[in-house]
Structures are given as C-alpha cells and as structure tokens.
Design an enzyme around this catalytic site. Structure first.
Site, PDB file in Angstrom:
ATOM      1  N   ASP A 209       1.604   5.346   0.114  1.00  0.00           N
ATOM      2  CA  ASP A 209       1.027   6.531   0.749  1.00  0.00           C
ATOM      3  C   ASP A 209       0.648   7.603  -0.279  1.00  0.00           C
ATOM      4  OD1 ASP A 209       1.341   5.561   3.336  1.00  0.00           O
ATOM      5  OD2 ASP A 209       3.404   6.321   3.478  1.00  0.00           O
TER       6      ASP A 209
ATOM      7  N   ARG B 212       0.850  -1.201   0.000  1.00  0.00           N
ATOM      8  CA  ARG B 212       0.000   0.000   0.000  1.00  0.00           C
ATOM      9  C   ARG B 212       0.874   1.236   0.000  1.00  0.00           C
ATOM     10  NH1 ARG B 212      -4.126  -2.419   4.189  1.00  0.00           N
ATOM     11  NH2 ARG B 212      -2.270  -2.210   5.469  1.00  0.00           N
TER      12      ARG B 212
ATOM     13  N   ARG C 271      11.139   6.380   3.587  1.00  0.00           N
ATOM     14  CA  ARG C 271      11.240   7.839   3.684  1.00  0.00           C
ATOM     15  C   ARG C 271      11.982   8.279   4.938  1.00  0.00           C
ATOM     16  NH1 ARG C 271       5.120   9.381   2.898  1.00  0.00           N
ATOM     17  NH2 ARG C 271       5.898  11.462   3.438  1.00  0.00           N
TER      18      ARG C 271
END
Lengths: 258, 258
Positions: free
Chosen positions: A58, A56, A203
């Site tokens: 973001d 999934r 990230r």
C-alpha cells in the site's frame, strides 16, 4: 529454428523506501513503485514491460525484499539488469538481485509465503531516525502479553476480522506461520509470516495488538474479535509507514543471491 | 535570601539526523545543530542560552547520544524541557532525556569517553535505507583482518597520523578503549570508544581500515602508518554521513533515563 522472438522472464528482488509513493501498483498520474520500475526497464531495454509484484504494498509501505517479474527480449545478464536498473531508478528504489526463470514462473502465484515487519518506536520521545519507518507509541507496551495474543494467530484461521476490505477475494482463510514481537533499544518489531495476507491484515493486527499491549483489550477479547470473523472488527489500522515487506519465499531460492 | 536570580544548568541527551546541517557548532547563516537547539530554547524560555556539546560533530555527522548543557533561569522540570523542546525543534533533531546538574558540571570537560559508530554497507548494490547513513563499499571487506588492525589502536597512543588538522590541540595522544567491527546482513559497523577524539580521527581510521579490508594495506603497513605519527598519513577520510556519535559516558549516569 525460431520464427518469433522469444521472451526471457526476469525476476528481481527490490528494496524501496515507500514514503514518496502511492503504493506498488500503477495509478494514473501518481508516483508508484510499479511505474518507476517499468520506466527504468523501458529506458534500459526500450520495451514496455509489465511488472508484477509478489505482494502489492500500500501507499507509504516499505520493502526490503519485494520480488517482481517481467518479460523482456533483452539478453542482458541478470547481474547487468541489477546494475543498469539501479542507474535508472530513483534513489529510494533499488534492485538488489536478479535471476532468469522459466516463462511459466509467476512471482505471485508461486510464492509460498510473505514476511512482513511492523516497527514501533515505544518511547516517550520521537526519534529522527525512526521518522517515516516506525510508529511512535508513547505509553509502555507489554510485549509479553502481546506475544500471548500472537499465539491465537498462528495456524489456519478465518481472518475476516483483520481485513479492511475484501475486493475480489473469495476466502478470508489464511495460514499464519509466524507472529511474534521482539524489542531492542525501545524499537519493537512485529514479525508476521503467512501464505498470503488480506488487505491491511498486518496493520489491523498490530493495531489490535497495541491495544492489548496498552491493557485496553484483554486476551479473551482479542480471541473473541478474531472468532467473530467480521470484516473490520480488529484494528485500528496502524499507519502504513511502520510496515515493511521483508521477504517472499519460494520453493527454491530461484538462484537469487542477495 | 538570594539577591540575584540563580541559573539552573540543564543537561540534554540529543539525537539528530545530520544530513541537513553544517555540523554541531554555530556558523553564521548556516543551519547547525547548536543554532537549532538555541532557537528552540529561546522560544521556550525567552532566554539567549549558549549550548555546549560533549563532542562537536562535523557537517553531515549524525548523533544518537549527543550530550549538551545550557544555563537557564527557567524552573521547568527536565521532563517538561524534553517535551517542550521537541515541540519547537525540527523533525530531524530530538531531545531524548534531560536532567538538572550542578552549576560547575560541564558536558565536555567531565565526559569520561565518547562512543562513535561508523556504518558501511558492504554490498554490490545500493540500498534506499542505507542512503545518508552508511557508506557503500562494493568490494567485499575482510572483517577479520580489519579487526586485527583494530588491535593496534587500543590503548594510549599518539594518533597524529589519524588527524586531519590539529587546530588548537596541544597533544595528539588519546586513549582508545575499544575499536572493533561487526557485520550483520551486509551492514558493517565500526565501533570506537576513546577518552576523546582528534579531528576526523574516526573517519580517517575507518578510511585506512577499509584499505586493509580490501587488501590494499597490510597489517604491517597499518602499524607503520600509525607509528609514523605524521599528520594526515592515515585515511582517506571516509564520508561524514556514515558516522554517528552514539554515546557520551560520565562518572555517574547523571540521573538520565533514556
């Protein structure tokens, strides 16, 4: 003799420019990749299929090799699904390949690993072409020292420090198979492969690596942050638009030809 | 002692995403690269400077290494020009580097050669990332035979067949230094370097090369079309958005650091 209609399971490889979307997963009244895929499938087959993703992504994150599956009673060939879905999908989402799998196959559970790229434009000036796809870092990054820090990441470790939140996750242990940076014409690409990733792991990892590359965090400190196994200690979280899901790996190639 | 203000001549390297623009050259009431550059310079210096380009790009064509010059009374440093112009320029245009040159330097006349890339996505499916930057060719191209045709192009020849119009041009003879195709992950890049180019020359050349790569035009016919030296005989003109001016070469590097 079958009394009930049986379902086919279709696996799709999907590309998308994530800029316009609030991530993969369905959200009420917001544009998401899942909603666009389900809408296109419904237009094609008339069915309300639920689409599941291998990873999934973001809001704002891109994909060149997202893998999804859905069930359908349609007997259209996988190749026809690709062509027809591309007709119905918006221009910033595209089906690249498809195959039919057994009913018990699951793109998320059966994935061996996920590959992500994080792109940085390491330049004193912005670029129209990197806009929305690469994070601009003006000061010169020391790629060599960043790659040394990457060596701590490879292997099975507790990556709690690199997660922003845990949600329903039970374990923060992940197996990182690859973590390295390359540079070409001012464009720095951080490539990371793991069995799976914690929320914001890539990230937060590149966020900390950038601090290493700017000389603000040393290798020793990098290792200490990792060893502290404390939620949110790494970072800062680099912007979503630099991130791209490039590939999901399975035990076989599923017969997919991209 | 100077009685009159003297002008400085500034050379800029400029990048742009050409999709929104009607080409480089100024046109009344239409968005052009020249108009945006002149507007940004005026905001910065208060002067109405005329901006000249090394290679005038058509509507929709991109640039990663366009070179322009303009005169100014401003004594701002070249580096300050880059930073300040990027503040005033729209997001799809960026100044990448600058230097001060002698008053008699001219980016067009003094250029030794221009380099262009034409990008083709050779895939049965569209891609959100190639949109607006690569021309989609669904049938498989034979790159090897296309590169054989490219060999006819290298050298000093009359390229009249590859021009769409001549305008004020006196000669259709050009010196092509390089013409070759490379392929990576389905993305085919045609790289062409010449002293200068005729109108639509790269787009007509790749248009004809694509027909070669699809088996519709043989090497012999390619050579005959070239030898016919007849305006517009090559082609079709490939779409503008696949084209990008990548570099302009000068006798020295002008002190530009990109």
């Amino acid at each position: 003799m079958k009394l009930f209609n049986s379902f086919n399971k279709i696996v799709l490889v999907v590309e998308y420019d994530g800029r316009r979307y609030y991530g993969f997963q369905w959200q009420a009244n917001l544009p998401t990749i899942q909603a666009e895929l389900e809408r296109a499938i419904q237009k094609l087959t008339g069915e309300s299929s639920r689409v599941m993703a291998a990873s999934r992504t973001d809001a704002g994150v891109h994909a060149r090799g997202q893998v999804v599956n859905f069930r359908t009673k349609s007997t259209l060939s996988p190749q026809t699904f690709v062509r027809a879905l591309n007709y119905y999908l918006p221009k910033d989402i595209a089906a690249k390949a498809a195959c039919r799998t057994s009913a018990d196959f699951n793109v998320r559970r059966d994935a061996l690993s996920r590959e992500y790229d994080y792109c940085i434009l390491n330049s004193s000036t912005r670029s129209p072409f990197a806009r929305g796809f690469a994070y601009l870092v003006a000061n010169k990054l020391n790629i060599e020292i960043m790659n040394k820090a990457c060596q701590f990441l490879v292997g099975e470790h507790d990556f709690a420090s690199f997660a922003t939140s845990l949600g329903e996750l039970k374990s923060t242990v992940r197996n990182v198979y690859e973590a390295k940076l390359t540079k070409e014409d001012g464009l720095v690409t951080f490539h990371m492969v793991a069995n799976s990733f914690l929320p914001h792991q890539v990230r937060n990892t590149i966020g900390l690596l950038i601090r290493v590359g700017l000389g603000k965090v040393g290798l020793e400190e990098f290792h200490q942050i990792m060893e502290a196994k404390t939620l949110g200690l790494a970072g800062p979280t680099a912007p979503a638009y630099g991130l791209c899901l490039t590939k999901v790996n399975y035990p076989s190639n599923l017969g997919l030809e991209i």
